[in-house]
Design an enzyme around this catalytic site. Structure first.
Site, PDB file in Angstrom:
ATOM      1  N   LYS A  22       0.840  -1.209   0.000  1.00 27.36           N
ATOM      2  CA  LYS A  22       0.000   0.000   0.000  1.00 27.36           C
ATOM      3  C   LYS A  22       0.875   1.260   0.000  1.00 27.36           C
ATOM      4  CE  LYS A  22      -2.669   2.559   3.458  1.00 27.36           C
ATOM      5  NZ  LYS A  22      -1.511   3.369   3.835  1.00 27.36           N
ATOM      6  N   ASN A  23       1.851   1.298   0.898  1.00 20.86           N
ATOM      7  CA  ASN A  23       2.610   2.544   1.038  1.00 20.86           C
ATOM      8  C   ASN A  23       3.563   2.800  -0.130  1.00 20.86           C
ATOM      9  OD1 ASN A  23       1.251   3.161   3.332  1.00 20.86           O
ATOM     10  ND2 ASN A  23       2.907   2.632   4.757  1.00 20.86           N
ATOM     11  N   ARG A  92      -3.944  10.063   3.148  1.00 20.18           N
ATOM     12  CA  ARG A  92      -2.753  10.837   3.488  1.00 20.18           C
ATOM     13  C   ARG A  92      -1.885  11.052   2.237  1.00 20.18           C
ATOM     14  NH1 ARG A  92      -0.610  13.643   7.236  1.00 20.18           N
ATOM     15  NH2 ARG A  92       1.589  13.436   7.644  1.00 20.18           N
ATOM     16  N   CYS A 116      -5.313   8.293   8.565  1.00 20.09           N
ATOM     17  CA  CYS A 116      -5.719   7.843   9.905  1.00 20.09           C
ATOM     18  C   CYS A 116      -5.360   8.896  10.959  1.00 20.09           C
ATOM     19  CB  CYS A 116      -4.998   6.556  10.264  1.00 20.09           C
ATOM     20  SG  CYS A 116      -5.595   5.123   9.376  1.00 20.09           S
ATOM     21  N   ARG A 121       0.342  14.548  12.884  1.00 20.45           N
ATOM     22  CA  ARG A 121       0.813  14.318  11.521  1.00 20.45           C
ATOM     23  C   ARG A 121       1.033  15.586  10.694  1.00 20.45           C
ATOM     24  NH1 ARG A 121      -1.909   8.961   9.003  1.00 20.45           N
ATOM     25  NH2 ARG A 121       0.232   8.580   8.337  1.00 20.45           N
ATOM     26  N   ILE A 123       2.965  18.255   8.132  1.00 25.18           N
ATOM     27  CA  ILE A 123       3.775  18.020   6.927  1.00 25.18           C
ATOM     28  C   ILE A 123       4.791  19.155   6.737  1.00 25.18           C
ATOM     29  CG2 ILE A 123       2.111  16.538   5.729  1.00 25.18           C
ATOM     30  CD1 ILE A 123       1.364  19.011   4.013  1.00 25.18           C
ATOM     31  N   ASP A 124       5.251  19.684   7.879  1.00 28.34           N
ATOM     32  CA  ASP A 124       6.181  20.817   7.814  1.00 28.34           C
ATOM     33  C   ASP A 124       7.486  20.473   7.100  1.00 28.34           C
ATOM     34  OD1 ASP A 124       6.300  19.181  10.217  1.00 28.34           O
ATOM     35  OD2 ASP A 124       8.012  20.403  10.793  1.00 28.34           O
ATOM     36  N   ASP A 305       3.552   0.608  11.933  1.00 29.33           N
ATOM     37  CA  ASP A 305       2.308   0.058  11.378  1.00 29.33           C
ATOM     38  C   ASP A 305       2.051  -1.385  11.817  1.00 29.33           C
ATOM     39  OD1 ASP A 305       1.773   2.414  10.135  1.00 29.33           O
ATOM     40  OD2 ASP A 305       2.411   1.783   8.139  1.00 29.33           O
ATOM     41  N   ARG A 397      -9.291  -0.382   3.689  1.00 31.08           N
ATOM     42  CA  ARG A 397      -8.426   0.566   2.983  1.00 31.08           C
ATOM     43  C   ARG A 397      -7.026   0.017   2.782  1.00 31.08           C
ATOM     44  NH1 ARG A 397      -6.911   5.128   6.169  1.00 31.08           N
ATOM     45  NH2 ARG A 397      -5.187   5.097   4.727  1.00 31.08           N
TER      46      ARG A 397
END
Ligand code: UD1
Length: 419
Positions: A22-23, A92, A116, A121, A123-124, A305, A397
């Site tokens: 998935k990732n 995401r 999720c 989380r 995203i800087d 995960d 998902r």
């Protein structure tokens, strides 16, 4: 809305084959935007995140054909569009379109990414890196407006944390940048290597993926590309955990055991019996498991995960196991549900003490996020009686055909509509 009904304590016997990661696929699809040519991606898992990303691709003018695990993307009519909230907020990984649209068009408009709720989380790191590559970023009407006057500028970057998403996003953006980009303290997850291999197949010049220092020499354009999605190490790990608790010569095939070293190491420590043969692992239930400590961290450490499914495993080990999550703030929201099923776990912020073994019993529980859902599924399969898991869209998902895969090897799981 659907829920899962699981009749527990069924032996697992037979073979489960692992699908594409998935990732990895959630980054490979957006990365394909960098070429106006054709891309062929093999071993594509049939999960809802893929369907959403393909809808986004179509909204950008791509023609996509997805059949028999192969995805063909033709970008000859690709154009730049705002990625609307109805798409971006569903997952995401929609943030990878920032890197690819910026790379190709020097401009990206994208609503806030979803995913999720396992922590704040931010995203800087992504945004700061783009800024250093000459991108200006504004937030307008609930979306990011990102622009550079010309091709992005290659630069040296140091990441305070080796973020998977930021590493991939910068790698994608830097592929078509002017000059060389260096990422110091890059993430080293296998999915990053998969994305770099794909980009290199299209003519990118990326070196060092899979190490802490990645060097991307920008090129002017890319051509057609082809790649095979690596096996999903988290899916594989989840089935191996099930096998360690319920298997009888249960076979998990199509995996890369080197990607699962941290889990296999902990299995050995706990006394789990398994054998690796090529791309398969044979695993059987071990009656007496030793307590082990788990600390999730970046690759090659124990994956965050897999932490939640592993915490269910710990409930079946004899003695006291310490479970520590170091990546996200909210990875322990499944613990009250495990306790309701009979586990003995004391959680303090990001740490938990698990005392086992506990006899688990079927209850009504709720999947609060994807991997929490996986943890409760493992618990339901081990428990006496029937477990009902609601909110399971999260599980679907991330795990391809999980109900049919498990029923084929002896589980008793039904997917039903919520009343
Ligand atoms: C990816 C995976 C996710 C996995 C995680 C860690 C995808 C789509 N998701 O998520 O399944 O759990 O890697 O292996 O591939 N952080 C910041 N600023 C940033 C970026 C990250 O502070 O700009 C923090 C996050 O809040 C988190 C940690 O860094 O605490 C890890 O994030 P990151 O490695 O970026 O994970 P994701 O790419 O979001």
């Amino acid at each position: 809305m659907k829920k899962l009904l699981i009749k527990g304590n069924k032996e697992l016997n037979g073979e489960v084959h692992i699908g594409g990661a998935k990732n990895a696929i959630v980054a490979l699809i957006p990365a394909s935007v960098l070429t106006k040519g054709k891309c062929v991606i093999h071993n594509v898992p049939d999960i809802s995140d893929v369907r959403i990303l393909l809808d986004i691709m179509k909204s950008l003018g791509s023609e996509v054909i997805y059949k028999n695990e192969t995805l063909i993307i033709d970008n000859k009519n690709l154009h730049n569009e705002l990625i609307k909230q109805e798409y971006a907020s569903k997952l995401r990984a929609s943030y990878y379109f920032m890197g690819s649209l910026l790379g190709l068009f020097n401009k990206a408009e994208i609503s806030y990414p979803g995913g999720c709720i396992i922590g704040s989380r931010p995203i800087d790191i992504h945004l700061d890196s783009f800024k250093k590559m000459n991108v200006t970023i504004k937030e307008v009407d609930g979306h990011y407006l990102m622009k550079s006057k010309s091709r992005l500028k290659g630069t040296s970057l140091f990441f305070d944390f080796p973020s998977v998403g930021a590493t991939i996003n910068v790698m994608i953006a830097a592929t078509l940048a002017n000059g060389v980009t260096k990422i110091i303290n890059a993430a080293r997850e296998p999915e990053i290597v998969n994305v770099a291999d794909f980009l290199n197949s299209m003519g990118a010049k990326i070196k060092g993926a899979g190490t802490g220092e990645i060097i991307i020499e920008g090129v002017e354009e890319l051509h057609d590309g082809e790649v095979t999605v690596i096996p999903d190490r988290i899916e594989a790990g989840t089935y191996l955990i099930m096998g360690a608790l319920l298997g009888r010569n249960f076979k998990v095939s199509g995996l890369v055991s080197e990607h699962l070293e941290s889990l296999l190491f902990k299995f050995r420590e706990a006394g789990v019996k398994y054998k690796i043969k090529g791309n398969s692992v044979y695993i059987s239930r071990t009656r007496k498991l030793n307590a082990v400590n788990i600390k999730t961290t970046v690759y090659p450490g124990f994956p965050t995960d897999l932490g939640q499914p592993m915490s269910t495993f710990l409930t079946q080990c004899s003695g006291e196991s310490i479970f520590e999550e170091t990546i996200y703030e909210n990875r322990l929201r499944h613990i009250p549900h495990l306790n309701a099923m009979g586990a003995n776990i004391n959680a303090f912020e990001k740490k938990a003490v698990v005392i086992g073994p506990s006899k688990l019993v079927g209850r009504k529980v709720k999947a609060t996020d994807l991997r929490a859902g996986a943890s409760l599924l493992v618990a339901g399969m081990v428990a006496e009686g029937t477990t009902e898991i609601s909110n399971i869209e999260h599980i679907l998902r991330g795990y391809e055909n999980i109900v049919s895969k498990l029923n084929k090897v002896g589980a008793d799981i039904r997917l039903i509509d919520e009343d």
